[in-house]
Design a protein around this motif. Structure first.
Motif, PDB file in Angstrom:
ATOM      1  N   SER A   1      -2.168  -1.891  -9.555  1.00 55.06           N
ATOM      2  CA  SER A   1      -1.404  -2.606  -8.550  1.00 55.06           C
ATOM      3  C   SER A   1      -1.554  -4.085  -8.850  1.00 55.06           C
ATOM      4  CB  SER A   1      -1.957  -2.268  -7.163  1.00 55.06           C
ATOM      5  OG  SER A   1      -1.439  -3.181  -6.225  1.00 55.06           O
TER       6      SER A   1
ATOM      7  N   ARG B   1       1.135  -5.373   2.950  1.00 56.93           N
ATOM      8  CA  ARG B   1      -0.100  -5.953   3.501  1.00 56.93           C
ATOM      9  C   ARG B   1      -0.253  -7.360   2.939  1.00 56.93           C
ATOM     10  NH1 ARG B   1      -5.339  -2.394   3.096  1.00 56.93           N
ATOM     11  NH2 ARG B   1      -4.267  -1.280   4.758  1.00 56.93           N
TER      12      ARG B   1
ATOM     13  N   ILE C   1       0.868  -1.175   0.000  1.00 59.62           N
ATOM     14  CA  ILE C   1       0.000   0.000   0.000  1.00 59.62           C
ATOM     15  C   ILE C   1       0.904   1.225   0.000  1.00 59.62           C
ATOM     16  CG2 ILE C   1      -1.866   1.181   1.208  1.00 59.62           C
ATOM     17  CD1 ILE C   1      -2.493  -1.706   0.288  1.00 59.62           C
TER      18      ILE C   1
END
Lengths: 851, 203
Positions: free
Chosen positions: A688, A723, A674
């Motif tokens: 992404s 993450r 992130i």
């Protein structure tokens, strides 16, 4: 007179003779003679087959029955020479162990040496007890034998030898000189990875008195090492242990005096006050009657002269008398030292002495002298006339390729750097190629003439020399000459008609390369031989630099498969790969490379490009401009290791996060990063690409792409958070549990900086490239860099900041120089060529003038 | 690696052939490489040494001075150790009669340490051959020469440099205190050997 006891010796016969070793009644004298013959054969390079060696070995083991001491000595030597195999060693082990515990010291010492030489680790534990005793034995020969064996065994069985350190420490205090030397060497090797222990060892011994000169030399070496390692955290005040080194200059053994003097001259950042006593001692050695002392001193002073020429000038008179030293190594070292330390007024006198000297030294020494003269000329440009004359004179004399090349290279460099030397230098080179046996040098010189000749006051005078080559030389040189002629035609309009006439004659050459070149030039230079200006684009096409590293071009050409599609030169990557220092500075090298430079490592750019284009989200970003080196975002040895590679496109930036999971008990899934781009205003996240699964110790990648204004070198700061979903793994079965927990892991920030938009692209000739650039593009600025640790550090910092390619080796700053000029080149985003000339000066607050 | 080390010790004859050699470094992997090294080393040092006679007088700074400086005419100094850089090694050497002694060390080695080893070898051989130092004598006593090499350096590490001790270990049948060759007799032998050398050189 040529009588030899071994005349007509023959291996087969000696092996036959070795049967006497098996006699029940041994004749020690005769056995010794046979062993001597066997050793003689081995010493002369004769080899025994495996069978022969085994046979001899077994026969020799029988000789342990004899009590004759002389014979036993020969047996020891013979066993070492045969280097028996492991199963053979077992045969002699018991005999040797018996000798090792014998009452006769000579047996003990030698048995230890033999046994330790041939043994392996298992046997060593059996004899360890005896070895430890032997180390502290009162007989120095036995102690030395054990200590020296320990030094050898430390390489193969360190854990065993390290257990002996108490005994070794005791032996350091021995009254026997050699024992002390061997013990100190072993003790230091045992402790060498423990800085504190070495420090302690040195502190205690430098206070006491080490008796052996050899041990004292060791101590000096260890002391220098301690000084070197402590230098970083001890800036101010006196250097620790310097007094010890200085004290050693008054030692009674020359060996120690010299070791100390050399150690002082090699101290990091040595001051002239520290140097003085060492130089004084070395100066005394210069006038010694012993060649070895003179050699050692002049060799050391020669090195000192590179960094501290002023410190050595006191020795100049002694040095001058060494020019006539019988030992030519000493004479050469003396001359090159003088060339480094001499002042302008002594140059002419020196040159006269060197001229006499040159005729009776070997090429290897001459090269050293030529290089020294080149540096001297750059230092005193006003002396270029006599130095250039000297070089051209020796160029005409006999000599091998390396020597001639050194001279030519030197002349080329002088022409480049000293404008006044140009015309005479070029003529010297012209005369040289009239009678040059080396194709490589001829073509280099022709190419160089093509660059420099047209810029002289009267270019026409070179034409004759060049055209002569077309008549008289081999095809390679003829082709080179044609290109040079064409260059004169292109650069000097008034010469064009004459050049055309000459080029037309070359159309009938019997070599196709020569004909092809002539045809190409005749058709592209234009004007059909009239006095007209040659178009800029034509010049650029024919003679411009290639702009791409040759290694990359070579690789691309090798990978090119013949097809309908023509080879596209724009497909060749421009990024310069790590360039070995050695292949820089090839003056006057043809851009097309006669001797192709050694191929560099395969380009990683290709790999990145392939990887990125395989991801559909990034496919329409266009051509990859640059990929940065990986930047670490985690500390070493953390749970997850992450680094990032920044891929720069015209309108996009892609971050490639390389992640490694270092915990065997975990499996990571759905890994993403992130990215917070709030401090990077011009960037907007567009895509992404998460990483499905990241098992233990098998790296994977996740990507994040940003859009940025096209062609703009936007910069900014990004903070990152890893993450993922973590799942426990049973280490015994390797199976992961079904349920996972979501988790986050803070990574370090990353920055996109100006250097990311800069490609390291070298230019072959910086000066030419600089001159051909438009003056309008030039910007001059000055920057204060504030206090810096050193000039070299400042230069490196600026190079890294700009991300450009240093040219012509200018990134290297000489020790102790007060100023430095650094040349950089690169390509900025949007394919803009950039050249930078950095001038660094060191005056109080460090100013940098940047051009 | 900060411990001084010896790469090889060579004893060659007047044509560059081996009398006895010992290599302690694996830089020379096989016999032909070793022989090539010995041959080129021999040729190179031959040339430098052959000049000795031509250089009795030298012009130094415009003055003609005799080459043999004061203090160099003693018998001992006539037999000087020479030194050369060769293929990135430092080599010290000494010639006597038809025997050529060489010791090789690393480029950055302390030259004077190498000289100590060479001198130890040279003097020990002189002692063991009782002053008659030539090829014939050396070959006839090759066992002594080989033992001598074995006592000077062990696997590249300097074992002993004192000629008396080396010769004592080789010649005696024991290194115990009651050795037949006492210090006294050895230094006498050394003196005779030196004298002998000097005489044969001055012939």
């Amino acid at each position: 007179a040529d009588y030899s006891p071994f005349l007509g010796i023959e291996k087969g016969a000696v092996l036959q003779e070795a049967r006497v070793f098996n006699d029940p009644q041994l004749d020690p004298r005769r056995c010794s003679q046979v062993i001597t013959k066997l050793l003689y054969l081995l010493n002369q390079g004769e080899t025994f087959t495996k069978v022969e060696a085994t046979e001899v070995f077994f026969a020799v083991t029988k000789l342990f029955q004899s009590k004759d001491i002389g014979l036993r000595r020969m047996v020891y030597v013979m066993i070492k020479e045969l280097s028996p195999s492991a199963d053979e060693v077992i045969i002699v082990t018991s005999s040797l162990m018996k000798d090792m515990t014998s009452k006769t010291d000579m047996y003990r010492a030698n048995a230890i040496r033999v046994l330790c030489r041939i043994t392996d680790g298992t046997l060593l534990t059996q004899i360890e007890r005896y070895l430890k005793q032997a180390i502290v034995d009162k007989n120095p020969v036995v102690a030395s034998a054990a200590l020296v064996s320990g030094i050898h065994l430390l390489q193969t069985n360190p854990e065993i030898v390290k257990r002996w350190s108490n005994e070794v420490q005791e032996a350091v205090q021995s009254r026997a000189a050699l024992v002390q030397f061997h013990a100190l060497a072993l003790l230091h090797q045992i402790r060498q990875n423990d800085r504190l222990a070495v420090n302690k060892l040195v502190s205690s011994l430098t206070k006491g008195s080490v008796r052996s000169p050899l041990a004292q030399c060791l101590l000096i070496r260890y002391t220098s090492q301690v000084i070197r390692e402590s230098a970083n955290n001890n800036q101010a005040g006196d250097r620790p242990f310097y007094d010890f080194l200085e004290g050693c200059l008054r030692h009674k053994a020359e060996m120690v005096i010299f070791e100390a003097a050399r150690a002082i001259t090699e101290l990091n950042g040595v001051t002239s006050r520290e140097l003085t006593p060492a130089i004084t001692v070395l100066q005394l050695f210069l006038s010694s009657s012993k060649p070895v002392l003179r050699f050692a001193a002049v060799r050391t002073l020669n090195k000192v002269a590179m960094t501290h020429p002023m410190a050595v000038t006191n020795c100049n008179i002694d040095m001058e008398s060494l020019i006539s030293d019988q030992n030519r190594s000493i004479a050469t070292l003396a001359i090159t030292t003088l060339l480094k330390t001499g002042n302008e007024s002594s140059v002419d006198r020196l040159m006269k002495q060197i001229t006499n000297f040159m005729s009776d030294i070997a090429d290897e020494f001459k090269i050293v002298v030529v290089e020294a003269i080149r540096s001297l000329c750059l230092k005193f440009p006003l002396k270029h006339r006599s130095l250039m004359n000297f070089l051209s004179n020796i160029l005409r004399e006999e000599g091998g390729f390396e020597y001639k090349k050194a001279i030519v290279d030197s002349i080329v460099i002088l022409i480049r750097d000293i404008p006044e030397a140009k015309e005479s230098g070029l003529l010297h080179l012209c005369e040289f190629i009239e009678d040059c046996e080396f194709t490589y040098l001829s073509t280099q010189i022709l190419h160089f003439l093509g660059i420099e000749g047209p810029k002289t006051s009267d270019p026409s005078k070179y034409i004759r020399y060049i055209y002569n080559r077309v008549h008289l030389e081999n095809a390679t040189v003829r082709a080179g000459a044609v290109s040079t002629l064409a260059k004169f035609g292109a650069m000097v309009d008034t010469l064009k008609p004459r050049v055309f006439v000459l080029l037309r004659r070359c159309l009938f050459d019997n070599d196709d390369e020569v004909r092809d070149r002539a045809t190409l030039y005749l058709n592209t230079l234009g004007g059909d031989g009239a006095v007209v200006e040659t178009g800029e684009d034509v010049k650029e096409f024919l003679f411009g630099s290639l702009d791409i590293p040759l290694v990359n071009l070579e690789n691309s050409l090798k990978n090119y498969e013949p097809s309908e599609e023509a080879f596209d030169i724009n497909s060749v990557p421009k990024e310069v790969k790590t360039q070995p220092l050695a292949e820089k500075k090839a003056p006057g090298k043809k851009p097309t490379g006669l001797g192709a430079p050694p191929a560099g490592p395969p380009s990683t750019v290709d790999a990145y490009e392939k990887l990125l284009s395989s991801i559909p989200e990034f496919a329409n970003f266009g051509k990859l401009f640059k990929s940065s080196a990986p930047v670490e975002l985690t500390e070493a040895e953390t749970e997850y290791a992450v680094n990032v590679v920044k891929h720069i496109f015209d309108g996009h930036v892609v971050f490639q996060y390389n992640c490694t999971n270092t915990i065997p008990e975990q499996l990571l899934e759905n890994v993403t990063v992130i990215v917070d781009a709030s401090e990077a205003e011009e960037f907007a996240e567009v895509a992404s690409k998460p990483l499905r699964s990241l098992p233990y110790d098998s790296p994977g990648q996740t990507f994040v792409a940003f859009e940025k204004p096209e062609g703009v070198p936007a910069v900014g700061k990004f903070s990152n958070m890893l993450r993922f979903i973590v799942k426990e793994v049973d280490p015994s079965t390797g199976e992961a549990e079904d349920d996972g927990v979501e988790d986050e892991y803070q990574l370090e920030e990353l920055e996109v900086v100006a250097a990311d938009y800069m490609l390291k692209v070298g230019v072959s000739n910086f000066r030419n490239a600089w001159e051909t650039m438009d003056a309008d593009c030039e910007r001059v600025d000055e920057y204060g860099l504030g206090p810096r640790e050193s000039l070299a550090e400042a230069v490196n910092a600026v190079i890294n900041l700009l991300g450009m390619q240093p040219c012509e080796g200018t990134e290297v700053v000489l020790n102790n120089s007060r100023s430095h000029t650094c040349l950089l080149s690169g390509v900025y985003i949007g394919n803009v060529k950039v050249l930078v000339r950095l001038q660094f000066g060191l005056d109080g607050p460090k100013d940098v003038a940047m051009k | 690696e900060s411990c001084p080390s010896i790469k090889n010790i060579l004893l060659l004859d007047s044509e560059g052939n081996r009398v006895a050699v010992k290599y302690y470094s694996d830089e020379w992997p096989n016999n032909s490489v070793k022989e090539a090294f010995e041959k080129s080393l021999f040729t190179k040092t031959q040339k430098t040494n052959a000049r000795t006679e031509d250089y009795v007088f030298n012009e130094v700074g415009g003055r003609v001075i005799p080459w043999i400086e004061p203090g160099r005419v003693s018998n001992e100094d006539l037999n000087t150790t020479e030194i050369a850089m060769f293929e990135s090694h430092i080599i010290v050497y000494k010639f006597v009669q038809d025997l050529h002694f060489f010791v090789t060390g690393a480029e950055n080695e302390n030259e004077l340490i190498l000289v100590t080893v060479l001198q130890g070898f040279f003097d020990a051989v002189g002692l063991l051959l009782r002053g008659t130092v030539d090829k014939k004598e050396a070959l006839e006593n090759l066992d002594l020469i080989l033992l001598c090499l074995d006592e000077i350096v062990d696997g590249g590490i300097i074992l002993e440099t004192d000629a008396n001790v080396i010769a004592g270990k080789v010649a005696s049948h024991s290194i115990d205190a009651a050795a037949p060759l006492s210090e006294q007799t050895i230094s006498q032998a050394l003196a005779t050997a030196r004298e002998h050398l000097a005489r044969s050189l001055l012939k």
